[in-house]
Design a protein around this motif. Structure first.
Motif, PDB file in Angstrom:
ATOM      1  N   GLY A   1       6.902  -4.132  -8.714  1.00  0.00           N
ATOM      2  CA  GLY A   1       6.552  -5.347  -9.430  1.00  0.00           C
ATOM      3  C   GLY A   1       7.316  -5.478 -10.732  1.00  0.00           C
ATOM      4  N   ASP A   2       7.075  -6.574 -11.427  1.00  0.00           N
ATOM      5  CA  ASP A   2       7.809  -6.886 -12.655  1.00  0.00           C
ATOM      6  C   ASP A   2       7.233  -6.201 -13.889  1.00  0.00           C
ATOM      7  N   ASP A   3       6.028  -5.703 -13.818  1.00  0.00           N
ATOM      8  CA  ASP A   3       5.395  -5.071 -14.972  1.00  0.00           C
ATOM      9  C   ASP A   3       5.495  -3.553 -14.836  1.00  0.00           C
ATOM     10  N   PRO A   4       6.358  -2.888 -15.635  1.00  0.00           N
ATOM     11  CA  PRO A   4       6.484  -1.424 -15.501  1.00  0.00           C
ATOM     12  C   PRO A   4       5.233  -0.668 -15.922  1.00  0.00           C
ATOM     13  N   PHE A   5       4.423  -1.265 -16.800  1.00  0.00           N
ATOM     14  CA  PHE A   5       3.221  -0.578 -17.271  1.00  0.00           C
ATOM     15  C   PHE A   5       2.074  -0.654 -16.263  1.00  0.00           C
ATOM     16  N   HIS A   6       2.145  -1.574 -15.323  1.00  0.00           N
ATOM     17  CA  HIS A   6       1.116  -1.698 -14.272  1.00  0.00           C
ATOM     18  C   HIS A   6       1.817  -1.872 -12.922  1.00  0.00           C
ATOM     19  N   PRO A   7       2.401  -0.813 -12.392  1.00  0.00           N
ATOM     20  CA  PRO A   7       3.115  -0.921 -11.110  1.00  0.00           C
ATOM     21  C   PRO A   7       2.152  -1.193  -9.965  1.00  0.00           C
ATOM     22  N   LEU A   8       2.700  -1.721  -8.882  1.00  0.00           N
ATOM     23  CA  LEU A   8       1.879  -2.074  -7.728  1.00  0.00           C
ATOM     24  C   LEU A   8       1.261  -0.851  -7.069  1.00  0.00           C
TER      25      LEU A   8
ATOM     26  N   HIS B   1     -10.870  -7.058  -4.513  1.00  0.00           N
ATOM     27  CA  HIS B   1     -12.128  -7.187  -3.785  1.00  0.00           C
ATOM     28  C   HIS B   1     -12.819  -5.851  -3.566  1.00  0.00           C
ATOM     29  N   ARG B   2     -12.307  -4.794  -4.184  1.00  0.00           N
ATOM     30  CA  ARG B   2     -12.911  -3.493  -4.002  1.00  0.00           C
ATOM     31  C   ARG B   2     -13.358  -2.938  -5.346  1.00  0.00           C
ATOM     32  N   ASP B   3     -13.957  -1.766  -5.272  1.00  0.00           N
ATOM     33  CA  ASP B   3     -14.398  -1.120  -6.498  1.00  0.00           C
ATOM     34  C   ASP B   3     -13.183  -0.768  -7.346  1.00  0.00           C
ATOM     35  N   SER B   4     -13.370  -0.782  -8.658  1.00  0.00           N
ATOM     36  CA  SER B   4     -12.249  -0.532  -9.558  1.00  0.00           C
ATOM     37  C   SER B   4     -11.739   0.898  -9.461  1.00  0.00           C
ATOM     38  N   SER B   5     -12.598   1.811  -8.990  1.00  0.00           N
ATOM     39  CA  SER B   5     -12.165   3.201  -8.866  1.00  0.00           C
ATOM     40  C   SER B   5     -11.300   3.440  -7.644  1.00  0.00           C
ATOM     41  N   VAL B   6     -11.303   2.543  -6.682  1.00  0.00           N
ATOM     42  CA  VAL B   6     -10.509   2.687  -5.460  1.00  0.00           C
ATOM     43  C   VAL B   6      -9.189   1.972  -5.672  1.00  0.00           C
ATOM     44  N   GLN B   7      -8.097   2.621  -5.439  1.00  0.00           N
ATOM     45  CA  GLN B   7      -6.776   2.073  -5.682  1.00  0.00           C
ATOM     46  C   GLN B   7      -6.089   1.755  -4.374  1.00  0.00           C
ATOM     47  N   GLN B   8      -5.391   0.634  -4.404  1.00  0.00           N
ATOM     48  CA  GLN B   8      -4.631   0.182  -3.249  1.00  0.00           C
ATOM     49  C   GLN B   8      -3.230   0.764  -3.331  1.00  0.00           C
ATOM     50  N   LEU B   9      -2.858   1.581  -2.391  1.00  0.00           N
ATOM     51  CA  LEU B   9      -1.543   2.195  -2.372  1.00  0.00           C
ATOM     52  C   LEU B   9      -0.615   1.409  -1.481  1.00  0.00           C
ATOM     53  N   ARG B  10       0.528   1.106  -1.997  1.00  0.00           N
ATOM     54  CA  ARG B  10       1.537   0.387  -1.233  1.00  0.00           C
ATOM     55  C   ARG B  10       2.521   1.401  -0.675  1.00  0.00           C
ATOM     56  N   VAL B  11       2.522   1.525   0.629  1.00  0.00           N
ATOM     57  CA  VAL B  11       3.353   2.520   1.294  1.00  0.00           C
ATOM     58  C   VAL B  11       4.447   1.793   2.066  1.00  0.00           C
ATOM     59  N   LEU B  12       5.670   2.213   1.844  1.00  0.00           N
ATOM     60  CA  LEU B  12       6.798   1.632   2.561  1.00  0.00           C
ATOM     61  C   LEU B  12       7.081   2.445   3.808  1.00  0.00           C
ATOM     62  N   LYS B  13       7.495   1.787   4.847  1.00  0.00           N
ATOM     63  CA  LYS B  13       7.835   2.448   6.097  1.00  0.00           C
ATOM     64  C   LYS B  13       9.332   2.740   6.101  1.00  0.00           C
ATOM     65  N   MET B  14       9.642   3.980   6.250  1.00  0.00           N
ATOM     66  CA  MET B  14      11.044   4.392   6.313  1.00  0.00           C
ATOM     67  C   MET B  14      11.435   4.599   7.767  1.00  0.00           C
TER      68      MET B  14
END
Length: 306
Positions: free
Chosen positions: A181-188, A195-208
C-alpha cells in the motif's frame, strides 16, 4: 541490497538515524562551545607535537596549517564554526527526514558523517605515528585501540544514514506500494479487517509460481509471516510393520525348544561324570532322546511353518 536492517542489533534504522543525528548535534555543540571559550589556544598541543616532529614539521601542508592558525585565528575559527553549523543543520534535517520518510533530507548527514569518518581516520593515523616517539608503548596501544573503536563507531553511523536512504527508496518504490500500500507506517500486511475483531489481523499472502523463485524481498516478507519456506503436510504411515515371517504357535515354539541350555546347566549337578554319548543309554536317556526328536521334527516341519 540494504546495508543494514537494524541499528545496534536492536533499534530500527529509522531510530538509528535519529540517534546518530542527536550524537552529531551534541558533538558539534560541544566543539563549538570549546572554540568560543578557548579559541585557537585549544590547538596549542597539536601545534607543539607538529613542531617537534622531525618528519612532519617541514611538510608544506603542516606549515600552511600552522601559519593559518597563528596568523589568521579569526578566519580559522569562523571556518570551523561554519562547518559545525552546517553539520548541525544536516543533523536536524535528517531527524525530520527520518520522521517523514524524506530520503533527500537524510543524505546531507550521511555526507558529513562520511567526511568526518575519513578526517578522523587520517588524523588518528598521523597522530599515532608522531606520538610513538614521545610516549611509552602501553599508552600508545591504549590510544590506538580507543581511536580504532571510535573510528568503527563513526563509520557505522555513516553507513546507518546511507541505509536509511536505501530504506526510504525501497518503501517509496512502486513494487513496495503494490504489495503493502501507499502508507509505509500502516502496510497492508498488518492492517486489521474492518468486520472482524481488532486483535485479528488480515494477512495478505501472495501466490508464488514455484519454490525456486529468486525474489529475495518477497521471500523475506513471507519468512517474517511464517510462510517461507513452504511447509507441506507431513505424510505419516499408519500401516503396522510387517514381520519377515509370521509368528510361531506355542506348540511350534515348544518343538523348537531342544532343551540344550537346560541340559548344559543341569549336567554337572544331575549327571555328574556321565558323558553326553553315554546319556542316550544311561540315566538321562529319556531327556536326550526327547530333545533329539524335537529337533528333527522342527527341522522337517520348518518349510511348512514359513
Amino acid at each position: 541490497m540494504l546495508f543494514m536492517e537494524s541499528y545496534m542489533c536492536y533499534c530500527s534504522v529509522r531510530l538509528g538515524v535519529i540517534v546518530v543525528a542527536i550524537l552529531t548535534i551534541l558533538r558539534c555543540l560541544s566543539m563549538s562551545i570549546v572554540l568560543f571559550v578557548l579559541g585557537v589556544a585549544c590547538f596549542d598541543p597539536l601545534i607543539d607535537i607538529l613542531e617537534h616532529d622531525a618528519d612532519y614539521k617541514d611538510r608544506k601542508m603542516v606549515r600552511r596549517l600552522i601559519n593559518w592558525i597563528e596568523n589568521s585565528p579569526e578566519n580559522f575559527l569562523i571556518s570551523l564554526q561554519i562547518i559545525f553549523l552546517r553539520t548541525l543543520a544536516a543533523a536536524i534535517l535528517s531527524i525530520w527526514g527520518s520522521l517523514k520518510l524524506q530520503k533527500w533530507l537524510v543524505l546531507p548527514l550521511a555526507f558529513f558523517e562520511l567526511a568526518y569518518f575519513l578526517q578522523f581516520t587520517i588524523q588518528h593515523i598521523f597522530l599515532m605515528i608522531m606520538l610513538k616517539k614521545q610516549i611509552n608503548l602501553g599508552l600508545l596501544i591504549i590510544l590506538t585501540l580507543i581511536g580504532s573503536f571510535y573510528i568503527l563507531f563513526v563509520g557505522y553511523n555513516a553507513f546507518t544514514c546511507v541505509a536509511m536512504f536505501q530504506v526510504i527508496s525501497l518503501v517509496r518504490s512502486p513494487q513496495y506500494r503494490e504489495l503493502y500500500g501507499d502508507d509505509p507506517f500502516h502496510p497492508l500486511a498488518t492492517r486489521s479487517h474492518p468486520h472482524r475483531d481488532s486483535s485479528v489481523q488480515q494477512l495478505r499472502v501472495l501466490k508464488m509460481d514455484n519454490d525456486s523463485d529468486t525474489d529475495i524481498d518477497e521471500q523475506k516478507r513471507l519468512s517474517k509471516l511464517g510462510l517461507w519456506p513452504r511447509r507441506y503436510p507431513q505424510v505419516v504411515s499408519v500401516i503396522p510393520v510387517q514381520a519377515p515371517y509370521p509368528p510361531l504357535k506355542w506348540w511350534q515354539l515348544q518343538a523348537m525348544d531342544t532343551g540344550q541350555d537346560k541340559l548344559q546347566l543341569d549336567s554337572s549337578a544331575v549327571y555328574r561324570n556321565w558323558q553326553q554319548g553315554e546319556l542316550l543309554n544311561g540315566v538321562g536317556g529319556e531327556v536326550q532322546r526327547k530333545n533329539a526328536l524335537n529337533r528333527r521334527y522342527a527341522e522337517s516341519q520348518m518349510h511348512r511353518w514359513y
